[in-house]
Write a protein that holds these residues in place. Sequence first.
Motif, PDB file in Angstrom:
ATOM      1  N   SER A  62       1.304  -1.254   0.177  1.00 46.44           N
ATOM      2  CA  SER A  62      -0.218   0.412  -0.005  1.00 46.44           C
ATOM      3  C   SER A  62       0.496   1.381  -0.131  1.00 46.44           C
ATOM      4  N   VAL A  63       2.098   0.915   0.054  1.00 50.89           N
ATOM      5  CA  VAL A  63       2.807   2.266   0.669  1.00 50.89           C
ATOM      6  C   VAL A  63       4.629   2.853  -1.295  1.00 50.89           C
ATOM      7  N   LYS A  64       4.024   1.506  -1.479  1.00 55.32           N
ATOM      8  CA  LYS A  64       4.869   1.895  -2.747  1.00 55.32           C
ATOM      9  C   LYS A  64       4.778   2.570  -3.528  1.00 55.32           C
ATOM     10  N   GLY A  65       5.264   3.524  -3.992  1.00 56.84           N
ATOM     11  CA  GLY A  65       5.212   4.661  -4.844  1.00 56.84           C
ATOM     12  C   GLY A  65       5.266   5.842  -4.397  1.00 56.84           C
ATOM     13  N   ARG A  66       4.482   5.996  -2.947  1.00 60.54           N
ATOM     14  CA  ARG A  66       4.820   7.230  -1.938  1.00 60.54           C
ATOM     15  C   ARG A  66       5.401   7.200  -0.757  1.00 60.54           C
ATOM     16  N   PHE A  67       6.276   5.735  -0.538  1.00 58.29           N
ATOM     17  CA  PHE A  67       7.694   5.964   0.314  1.00 58.29           C
ATOM     18  C   PHE A  67       8.369   4.993   0.000  1.00 58.29           C
ATOM     19  N   THR A  68       8.772   6.021   0.539  1.00 56.33           N
ATOM     20  CA  THR A  68      10.568   5.784  -0.185  1.00 56.33           C
ATOM     21  C   THR A  68      11.725   5.820   1.357  1.00 56.33           C
ATOM     22  N   ILE A  69      12.244   4.793   1.767  1.00 51.65           N
ATOM     23  CA  ILE A  69      13.203   4.078   2.887  1.00 51.65           C
ATOM     24  C   ILE A  69      14.815   4.472   1.956  1.00 51.65           C
ATOM     25  N   ARG A  71      18.916   4.902   3.490  1.00 54.99           N
ATOM     26  CA  ARG A  71      20.163   4.979   5.264  1.00 54.99           C
ATOM     27  C   ARG A  71      20.707   5.924   5.046  1.00 54.99           C
ATOM     28  N   ASP A  72      21.729   6.391   6.007  1.00 54.54           N
ATOM     29  CA  ASP A  72      22.883   7.019   5.952  1.00 54.54           C
ATOM     30  C   ASP A  72      23.851   6.085   7.126  1.00 54.54           C
ATOM     31  N   ASN A  73      24.993   5.424   7.009  1.00 51.36           N
ATOM     32  CA  ASN A  73      25.686   4.317   7.304  1.00 51.36           C
ATOM     33  C   ASN A  73      26.497   5.312   8.250  1.00 51.36           C
ATOM     34  N   ALA A  74      27.351   6.554   7.457  1.00 55.86           N
ATOM     35  CA  ALA A  74      27.846   6.933   8.976  1.00 55.86           C
ATOM     36  C   ALA A  74      27.299   7.216   9.909  1.00 55.86           C
ATOM     37  N   LYS A  75      26.207   7.853   9.010  1.00 54.14           N
ATOM     38  CA  LYS A  75      25.894   9.284  10.541  1.00 54.14           C
ATOM     39  C   LYS A  75      24.124   7.639  11.199  1.00 54.14           C
ATOM     40  N   LYS A  76      24.583   6.177  11.033  1.00 51.56           N
ATOM     41  CA  LYS A  76      23.602   5.401  11.983  1.00 51.56           C
ATOM     42  C   LYS A  76      22.036   5.894  11.955  1.00 51.56           C
ATOM     43  N   THR A  77      21.626   6.068  10.872  1.00 55.38           N
ATOM     44  CA  THR A  77      20.276   6.579  10.547  1.00 55.38           C
ATOM     45  C   THR A  77      19.441   5.880  10.028  1.00 55.38           C
ATOM     46  N   VAL A  78      18.615   5.947   9.572  1.00 56.81           N
ATOM     47  CA  VAL A  78      17.613   5.611   8.584  1.00 56.81           C
ATOM     48  C   VAL A  78      15.959   6.581   8.542  1.00 56.81           C
ATOM     49  N   TYR A  79      15.956   6.858   6.996  1.00 57.21           N
ATOM     50  CA  TYR A  79      15.062   7.671   7.069  1.00 57.21           C
ATOM     51  C   TYR A  79      13.644   7.094   6.336  1.00 57.21           C
ATOM     52  N   LEU A  80      12.666   7.496   6.722  1.00 67.04           N
ATOM     53  CA  LEU A  80      11.495   7.255   5.877  1.00 67.04           C
ATOM     54  C   LEU A  80      10.709   8.766   5.593  1.00 67.04           C
ATOM     55  N   GLN A  81      10.965   9.013   3.894  1.00 68.82           N
ATOM     56  CA  GLN A  81       9.862   9.625   3.753  1.00 68.82           C
ATOM     57  C   GLN A  81       8.598   9.237   2.880  1.00 68.82           C
ATOM     58  N   MET A  82       7.604  10.250   3.436  1.00 73.01           N
ATOM     59  CA  MET A  82       6.241  10.126   3.784  1.00 73.01           C
ATOM     60  C   MET A  82       5.577  10.677   2.527  1.00 73.01           C
ATOM     61  N   ASN A  83       5.305  10.255   0.669  1.00 72.80           N
ATOM     62  CA  ASN A  83       4.735  11.278   0.393  1.00 72.80           C
ATOM     63  C   ASN A  83       2.735  11.034   0.275  1.00 72.80           C
ATOM     64  N   SER A  84       2.037  12.024  -0.484  1.00 71.27           N
ATOM     65  CA  SER A  84       1.150  11.343  -0.389  1.00 71.27           C
ATOM     66  C   SER A  84       0.352  10.973   0.275  1.00 71.27           C
ATOM     67  N   LEU A  85       0.540  11.354   1.648  1.00 68.75           N
ATOM     68  CA  LEU A  85      -0.071  10.681   2.275  1.00 68.75           C
ATOM     69  C   LEU A  85      -1.982  10.309   2.894  1.00 68.75           C
ATOM     70  N   LYS A  86      -1.955   9.597   3.520  1.00 67.05           N
ATOM     71  CA  LYS A  86      -3.461   8.643   3.413  1.00 67.05           C
ATOM     72  C   LYS A  86      -4.080   8.777   4.965  1.00 67.05           C
ATOM     73  N   PRO A  87      -5.035   8.720   4.967  1.00 68.55           N
ATOM     74  CA  PRO A  87      -5.502   9.240   5.954  1.00 68.55           C
ATOM     75  C   PRO A  87      -5.587   7.433   7.170  1.00 68.55           C
ATOM     76  N   GLU A  88      -5.567   6.656   5.502  1.00 70.30           N
ATOM     77  CA  GLU A  88      -5.202   5.102   6.299  1.00 70.30           C
ATOM     78  C   GLU A  88      -3.243   4.873   7.181  1.00 70.30           C
ATOM     79  N   ASP A  89      -2.673   6.537   6.544  1.00 75.66           N
ATOM     80  CA  ASP A  89      -1.477   5.972   7.312  1.00 75.66           C
ATOM     81  C   ASP A  89      -1.253   5.856   8.676  1.00 75.66           C
TER      82      ASP A  89
END
Length: 121
Positions: A62-69, A71-89
């Motif tokens: 349900s998130v394909k094409g809208r969310f992008t995961i 990572r930045d290994n140097a910062k030991k960080t993971v991100y989740l970019q969420m676009n076109s958000l829906k109430p069901e998210d």
Amino acid sequence: QVQLVESGGGLVQAGGSLRLSCAASGSIFSINTMGWYRQAPGKQRELVASITGGGITNYEESVKGRFTISRDNAKKTVYLQMNSLKPEDTAVYYCKMHIRYRSGGPEYAYWGQGTQVTVSS
């Protein structure tokens, strides 16, 4: 002691965007798979997206094409970019990381504290 600290949740209107971040700290040799999960009220926690140490990504349908995961290994960080958000998210979003303390050692799974994402219609 390893800690995962999340940030970036909040309230957004349908169609809007949010970016979640999760940073790991502590005694860490390496981090393998990183992922984002979510849990809506009355529902089970589900995998939203994951990224391996080699950069291979996987998304819940349900998130394909809208969310992008990513990572930045140097910062030991993971991100989740969420676009076109829906109430069901709407849910509490949790990050998860598989962490090694030493070379060749076992992996241990750690969870973030969770961050609320609310999408209004």
